[in-house]
Scaffold this motif. Structure first.
Motif, PDB file in Angstrom:
ATOM      1  N   ILE A  56       0.845  -1.208   0.282  1.00  0.00           N
ATOM      2  CA  ILE A  56      -0.016   0.122   0.013  1.00  0.00           C
ATOM      3  C   ILE A  56       1.128   1.173  -0.042  1.00  0.00           C
ATOM      4  N   ASP A  57       1.844   1.244   0.833  1.00  0.00           N
ATOM      5  CA  ASP A  57       2.695   2.380   0.895  1.00  0.00           C
ATOM      6  C   ASP A  57       3.530   2.506  -0.394  1.00  0.00           C
ATOM      7  N   ASN A  58       3.811   1.663  -0.988  1.00  0.00           N
ATOM      8  CA  ASN A  58       4.596   1.530  -2.415  1.00  0.00           C
ATOM      9  C   ASN A  58       3.542   2.328  -3.541  1.00  0.00           C
ATOM     10  N   ASP A  59       2.318   1.749  -3.404  1.00  0.00           N
ATOM     11  CA  ASP A  59       1.380   2.381  -4.263  1.00  0.00           C
ATOM     12  C   ASP A  59       1.261   3.955  -4.067  1.00  0.00           C
ATOM     13  N   VAL A  60       1.258   4.437  -2.980  1.00  0.00           N
ATOM     14  CA  VAL A  60       1.003   5.849  -2.549  1.00  0.00           C
ATOM     15  C   VAL A  60       2.374   6.459  -2.886  1.00  0.00           C
ATOM     16  N   LYS A  61       3.406   5.976  -2.839  1.00  0.00           N
ATOM     17  CA  LYS A  61       4.635   6.639  -3.130  1.00  0.00           C
ATOM     18  C   LYS A  61       4.865   6.590  -4.585  1.00  0.00           C
ATOM     19  N   SER A  62       4.252   5.548  -5.368  1.00  0.00           N
ATOM     20  CA  SER A  62       4.240   5.622  -6.658  1.00  0.00           C
ATOM     21  C   SER A  62       3.533   6.805  -7.319  1.00  0.00           C
ATOM     22  N   ILE A  63       2.422   7.077  -6.834  1.00  0.00           N
ATOM     23  CA  ILE A  63       1.352   8.051  -7.152  1.00  0.00           C
ATOM     24  C   ILE A  63       2.261   9.611  -6.827  1.00  0.00           C
ATOM     25  N   LEU A  64       2.724   9.537  -5.788  1.00  0.00           N
ATOM     26  CA  LEU A  64       3.368  10.762  -5.469  1.00  0.00           C
ATOM     27  C   LEU A  64       4.808  11.176  -6.126  1.00  0.00           C
ATOM     28  N   GLU A  65       5.540   9.915  -6.302  1.00  0.00           N
ATOM     29  CA  GLU A  65       6.817  10.247  -7.127  1.00  0.00           C
ATOM     30  C   GLU A  65       6.721   9.981  -8.560  1.00  0.00           C
ATOM     31  N   HIS A  66       6.114   9.048  -9.294  1.00  0.00           N
ATOM     32  CA  HIS A  66       5.878   9.027 -10.384  1.00  0.00           C
ATOM     33  C   HIS A  66       4.768  10.354 -11.173  1.00  0.00           C
ATOM     34  N   GLY A  67       3.508   9.890 -10.437  1.00  0.00           N
ATOM     35  CA  GLY A  67       2.454  10.682 -11.360  1.00  0.00           C
ATOM     36  C   GLY A  67       2.615  12.313 -10.953  1.00  0.00           C
ATOM     37  N   LEU A  68       3.187  12.600  -9.782  1.00  0.00           N
ATOM     38  CA  LEU A  68       2.956  14.046  -9.400  1.00  0.00           C
ATOM     39  C   LEU A  68       4.506  14.633  -9.543  1.00  0.00           C
ATOM     40  N   LYS A  69       5.453  13.966  -9.470  1.00  0.00           N
ATOM     41  CA  LYS A  69       6.785  14.574  -9.316  1.00  0.00           C
ATOM     42  C   LYS A  69       7.760  14.408 -10.524  1.00  0.00           C
ATOM     43  N   SER A  70       7.566  13.020 -11.165  1.00  0.00           N
ATOM     44  CA  SER A  70       8.812  12.862 -12.184  1.00  0.00           C
ATOM     45  C   SER A  70       8.646  13.415 -13.486  1.00  0.00           C
ATOM     46  N   GLN A  71       9.847  13.794 -13.995  1.00  0.00           N
ATOM     47  CA  GLN A  71       9.963  14.161 -15.199  1.00  0.00           C
ATOM     48  C   GLN A  71       9.543  12.919 -16.312  1.00  0.00           C
ATOM     49  N   ALA A  72       9.807  11.744 -15.700  1.00  0.00           N
ATOM     50  CA  ALA A  72       9.629  10.630 -16.583  1.00  0.00           C
ATOM     51  C   ALA A  72       8.071  10.637 -17.154  1.00  0.00           C
ATOM     52  N   PHE A  73       7.159  10.787 -16.221  1.00  0.00           N
ATOM     53  CA  PHE A  73       5.694  11.267 -16.700  1.00  0.00           C
ATOM     54  C   PHE A  73       5.352  12.207 -17.485  1.00  0.00           C
ATOM     55  N   ILE A  74       5.921  13.190 -17.331  1.00  0.00           N
ATOM     56  CA  ILE A  74       6.143  14.273 -18.312  1.00  0.00           C
ATOM     57  C   ILE A  74       6.448  13.958 -19.489  1.00  0.00           C
ATOM     58  N   ASP A  75       7.683  13.307 -19.825  1.00  0.00           N
ATOM     59  CA  ASP A  75       8.379  12.665 -21.096  1.00  0.00           C
ATOM     60  C   ASP A  75       7.242  11.772 -21.536  1.00  0.00           C
ATOM     61  N   ASP A  76       6.804  10.949 -21.025  1.00  0.00           N
ATOM     62  CA  ASP A  76       5.879   9.830 -21.196  1.00  0.00           C
ATOM     63  C   ASP A  76       4.774  10.236 -22.023  1.00  0.00           C
ATOM     64  N   MET A  77       4.203  11.235 -21.309  1.00  0.00           N
ATOM     65  CA  MET A  77       2.906  11.953 -21.996  1.00  0.00           C
ATOM     66  C   MET A  77       3.284  12.712 -23.347  1.00  0.00           C
ATOM     67  N   LYS A  78       4.195  13.449 -23.268  1.00  0.00           N
ATOM     68  CA  LYS A  78       4.779  14.208 -24.572  1.00  0.00           C
ATOM     69  C   LYS A  78       5.035  13.511 -25.490  1.00  0.00           C
ATOM     70  N   SER A  79       5.643  12.041 -25.284  1.00  0.00           N
ATOM     71  CA  SER A  79       5.749  11.477 -26.447  1.00  0.00           C
ATOM     72  C   SER A  79       4.460  10.725 -27.054  1.00  0.00           C
ATOM     73  N   GLU A  80       3.341  11.088 -26.388  1.00  0.00           N
ATOM     74  CA  GLU A  80       2.040  10.632 -26.845  1.00  0.00           C
ATOM     75  C   GLU A  80       1.199  11.790 -27.216  1.00  0.00           C
ATOM     76  N   GLY A  81       2.000  13.049 -27.234  1.00  0.00           N
ATOM     77  CA  GLY A  81       1.306  14.257 -27.629  1.00  0.00           C
ATOM     78  C   GLY A  81       0.607  15.118 -26.762  1.00  0.00           C
ATOM     79  N   LYS A  82       0.721  14.793 -25.577  1.00  0.00           N
ATOM     80  CA  LYS A  82       0.234  15.423 -24.484  1.00  0.00           C
ATOM     81  C   LYS A  82       1.259  16.207 -23.746  1.00  0.00           C
TER      82      LYS A  82
END
Length: 180
Positions: A56-82
């Motif tokens: 459960i803690d890993n899920d919450v941290k993944s939301i915070l670290e990947h979805g909210l803070k990471s550049q990787a999420f932004i880059d992934d979405m940019k590659s999809e035209g978003k």
């Protein structure tokens, strides 16, 4: 849960340890006269089926670290035209929701929506559940289609995903609040 409807945040959810389950996803798509625009996506009532405090803690941290803070999420979405312009999570009525805003240069970047003058449309599997829309819904045995006249500049639709009150699911809201 088998869903064929692609979500803007598919990477966001698949990166998590447990299976993330949510009640619904809504889109508010504003289209400019040149076909560019913005989308606001809200994923409501995020839950997990993880069974241990660590997962459960890993899920919450993944939301915070990947979805909210990471550049990787932004880059992934940019590659999809978003082009991500905002991302946030909120807790309302003891439920955690994710909110993402992005710009697009082509309406097809928003869940495969299409424009065939004078209509915008979205085609989804017949098994998916449309909760609400400001467009018109046509249903066949094979698919459902939401159609909007081009005079409508803000296209809205909300889709049901899963029953988040079923046994074995845990709301991520209290765990998120504990982290923040």
């Amino acid at each position: 849960m088998e869903k064929t409807f692609y979500l803007v945040l598919v990477l966001f959810i698949t990166q998590l340890t447990g299976c993330i389950v949510f009640k619904s996803v809504s889109y508010e798509v504003t289209v400019n006269s040149d076909g560019t625009g913005t989308a606001l996506v809200i994923i409501e009532d995020l839950n997990t089926d993880a069974t241990t405090p660590e997962t459960i803690d890993n899920d919450v941290k993944s939301i915070l670290e990947h979805g909210l803070k990471s550049q990787a999420f932004i880059d992934d979405m940019k590659s999809e035209g978003k082009i991500i312009k905002s991302r946030n999570v909120i807790v309302e009525k003891e439920k955690l929701s994710a909110i993402v805003g992005y710009e697009f240069s082509d309406i097809s970047k928003v869940e495969g929506m299409q424009f065939d003058d004078p209509y915008y449309y979205l085609t989804i599997p017949s098994a998916d559940s449309i909760i609400s829309t400001n467009g018109q819904v046509t249903k066949t045995a094979e698919y459902q289609r939401i159609v909007w006249d081009k005079s409508i500049t803000t296209l809205k639709f909300k889709m049901y995903s899963d029953d988040t009150s079923r046994e074995g699911l845990k709301s991520l809201a209290p765990y998120y609040l504990k982290e923040n």
